[in-house]
Design an enzyme around this catalytic site. Structure first.
Site, PDB file in Angstrom:
ATOM      1  CB  SER A 134      50.154  -3.637 -51.227  1.00  0.00           C
ATOM      2  OG  SER A 134      50.388  -1.999 -52.277  1.00  0.00           O
ATOM      3  CE1 TYR A 147      55.077  -4.727 -49.962  1.00  0.00           C
ATOM      4  CE2 TYR A 147      54.431  -3.193 -51.833  1.00  0.00           C
ATOM      5  CZ  TYR A 147      54.348  -3.361 -50.714  1.00  0.00           C
ATOM      6  OH  TYR A 147      53.789  -3.053 -49.733  1.00  0.00           O
TER       7      TYR A 147
HETATM    8  N1  LIG Z   1      51.564   0.707 -44.820  1.00  0.00           N
HETATM    9  C1  LIG Z   1      50.897   1.144 -46.149  1.00  0.00           C
HETATM   10  O1  LIG Z   1      51.148   1.536 -46.622  1.00  0.00           O
HETATM   11  C2  LIG Z   1      51.478  -0.920 -47.131  1.00  0.00           C
HETATM   12  C3  LIG Z   1      50.041  -0.445 -48.607  1.00  0.00           C
HETATM   13  C4  LIG Z   1      49.807  -1.560 -48.872  1.00  0.00           C
HETATM   14  C5  LIG Z   1      49.785  -2.776 -48.171  1.00  0.00           C
HETATM   15  N2  LIG Z   1      50.561  -2.629 -46.850  1.00  0.00           N
HETATM   16  C6  LIG Z   1      50.370  -4.077 -46.782  1.00  0.00           C
HETATM   17  O2  LIG Z   1      49.503  -4.433 -45.525  1.00  0.00           O
HETATM   18  C7  LIG Z   1      51.014  -5.426 -44.561  1.00  0.00           C
HETATM   19  C8  LIG Z   1      51.500  -4.863 -43.212  1.00  0.00           C
HETATM   20  O3  LIG Z   1      51.952  -3.727 -43.283  1.00  0.00           O
HETATM   21  P1  LIG Z   1      52.119  -2.342 -42.114  1.00  0.00           P
HETATM   22  O4  LIG Z   1      52.615  -1.764 -43.261  1.00  0.00           O
HETATM   23  O5  LIG Z   1      50.920  -3.073 -41.540  1.00  0.00           O
HETATM   24  O6  LIG Z   1      54.562  -3.152 -41.830  1.00  0.00           O
HETATM   25  P2  LIG Z   1      54.699  -2.896 -41.068  1.00  0.00           P
HETATM   26  O7  LIG Z   1      56.443  -2.941 -41.114  1.00  0.00           O
HETATM   27  O8  LIG Z   1      54.164  -1.611 -39.915  1.00  0.00           O
HETATM   28  O9  LIG Z   1      54.469  -4.469 -40.328  1.00  0.00           O
HETATM   29  C9  LIG Z   1      55.316  -6.052 -40.183  1.00  0.00           C
HETATM   30  C10 LIG Z   1      54.738  -6.750 -39.816  1.00  0.00           C
HETATM   31  O10 LIG Z   1      55.892  -8.463 -40.300  1.00  0.00           O
HETATM   32  C11 LIG Z   1      56.771  -8.722 -38.834  1.00  0.00           C
HETATM   33  N3  LIG Z   1      57.274  -8.914 -39.922  1.00  0.00           N
HETATM   34  C12 LIG Z   1      58.778  -8.946 -40.698  1.00  0.00           C
HETATM   35  N4  LIG Z   1      59.137  -9.989 -41.323  1.00  0.00           N
HETATM   36  C13 LIG Z   1      58.479 -11.269 -40.745  1.00  0.00           C
HETATM   37  C14 LIG Z   1      58.947 -12.220 -40.789  1.00  0.00           C
HETATM   38  N5  LIG Z   1      59.662 -13.157 -41.842  1.00  0.00           N
HETATM   39  N6  LIG Z   1      57.695 -12.856 -40.175  1.00  0.00           N
HETATM   40  C15 LIG Z   1      56.886 -13.027 -39.316  1.00  0.00           C
HETATM   41  N7  LIG Z   1      56.358 -11.539 -38.943  1.00  0.00           N
HETATM   42  C16 LIG Z   1      57.522 -10.613 -39.935  1.00  0.00           C
HETATM   43  C17 LIG Z   1      57.394  -7.076 -38.813  1.00  0.00           C
HETATM   44  O11 LIG Z   1      58.229  -7.265 -37.245  1.00  0.00           O
HETATM   45  C18 LIG Z   1      56.534  -6.145 -37.990  1.00  0.00           C
HETATM   46  O12 LIG Z   1      55.354  -6.613 -37.257  1.00  0.00           O
HETATM   47  C19 LIG Z   1      52.321  -5.422 -45.722  1.00  0.00           C
HETATM   48  O13 LIG Z   1      51.933  -7.337 -46.507  1.00  0.00           O
HETATM   49  C20 LIG Z   1      52.610  -4.688 -46.759  1.00  0.00           C
HETATM   50  O14 LIG Z   1      52.995  -4.729 -47.586  1.00  0.00           O
HETATM   51  C21 LIG Z   1      50.999  -2.057 -46.604  1.00  0.00           C
END
Ligand SMILES: NC(=O)c1ccc[n+]([C@@H]2O[C@H](COP(=O)([O-])OP(=O)(O)OC[C@H]3O[C@@H](n4cnc5c(N)ncnc54)[C@H](O)[C@@H]3O)[C@@H](O)[C@H]2O)c1
Length: 212
Positions: A134, A147
């Site tokens: 991230s 985080y």
């Molecule tokens: N959305 C953003 O703005 C953003 C920005 C930078 C990085 N990220 C990173 O991108 C990745 C995905 O984020 P997102 O926004 O798509 O999140 P999201 O919440 O839409 O999806 C995350 C998924 O992880 C699953 N999950 C949670 N705990 C779990 C576990 N113990 N085992 C397996 N699955 C599990 C959830 O059920 C969900 O389907 C993450 O690593 C997040 O840190 C997101």
């Protein structure tokens, strides 16, 4: 043949759709079985190849089960995307030890466990590992102590894995900016405003997205 963790929603689900569209057989994994199965079904309905296997990334037993499934049913692995995410926004002094450990258990340790579990298969396939870090790895925002620490460490781990396993296994760490997945529904308005100033993307579970 690709495995994606946390692929029931957001970036993981969008990646599953994209890889399937590129011709990969995708193993969608998550803890949200209903949504994970729906993502796999949506891909199959669209003519792609996908299946759902439950994998809680904090569970060693689930990783072993996943590896057994991949080995027995497919016999190879080309792409491993370590992406799962659980939201917890608190300043450092308000985090309990269990919360700190919980964040690193979902966000950091699975990248190590993924490589430990699949290194042999990935090496044989001359495959690829993608770690979702991230911008929080390099930019401070209030309320993201655990985080940001986990995401920063993920960059170091990704670099280390690239050196240790390349050139047989390519390892890339990606640092997304703000993306309005479901994970962002509860973010403080002040953060949303900050994100808005820099633009971003809204991703839907069917893989489509909107720039904003
Ligand atoms: N959305 C953003 O703005 C953003 C920005 C930078 C990085 N990220 C990173 O991108 C990745 C995905 O984020 P997102 O926004 O798509 O999140 P999201 O919440 O839409 O999806 C995350 C998924 O992880 C699953 N999950 C949670 N705990 C779990 C576990 N113990 N085992 C397996 N699955 C599990 C959830 O059920 C969900 O389907 C993450 O690593 C997040 O840190 C997101």
């Amino acid at each position: 043949m690709a495995v994606i963790t946390g692929a029931a929603h957001g970036i993981g689900a969008a990646t599953a759709h994209r890889l399937a569209a590129e011709g990969a057989l995708v193993v969608v994994t998550d803890v949200d079985d209903t949504a994970g199965k729906a993502v796999a079904a949506h891909i199959v309905d669209g003519g792609g190849h996908a299946e759902y296997v439950r994998c809680d990334v904090t569970s060693a037993a689930d990783w072993e089960n996943l590896a057994r499934h991949v080995d027995e049913h497919h016999g190879r692995l080309d792409v491993l995307h370590s992406n799962a995410f659980a939201q917890l926004n608190k300043p450092a002094h308000e985090l309990s030890e269990a919360e700190w450990d919980g964040q690193t258990a979902v966000l950091l340790k699975p990248a190590w466990r993924a490589m430990k579990t699949f290194a042999s298969m990935l090496r044989t396939a001359k495959g690829s590992v993608v770690l979702t870090s991230s911008v929080h790895a390099v930019i401070g925002l209030p309320g993201h102590a655990a985080y940001a620490a986990a995401k920063g460490a993920l960059c170091s781990l990704g670099r280390q894995l690239a050196v240790e396993y390349g050139p047989d296994i390519r390892v890339d760490t990606v640092l997304p900016g703000p993306i309005l997945t479901a994970a962002r529904d509860g973010i403080p308005e002040a953060d949303r405003q900050r994100y808005g100033g820099h633009g971003g993307q809204e991703i839907r579970t069917d893989g489509s997205f909107t720039e904003w």
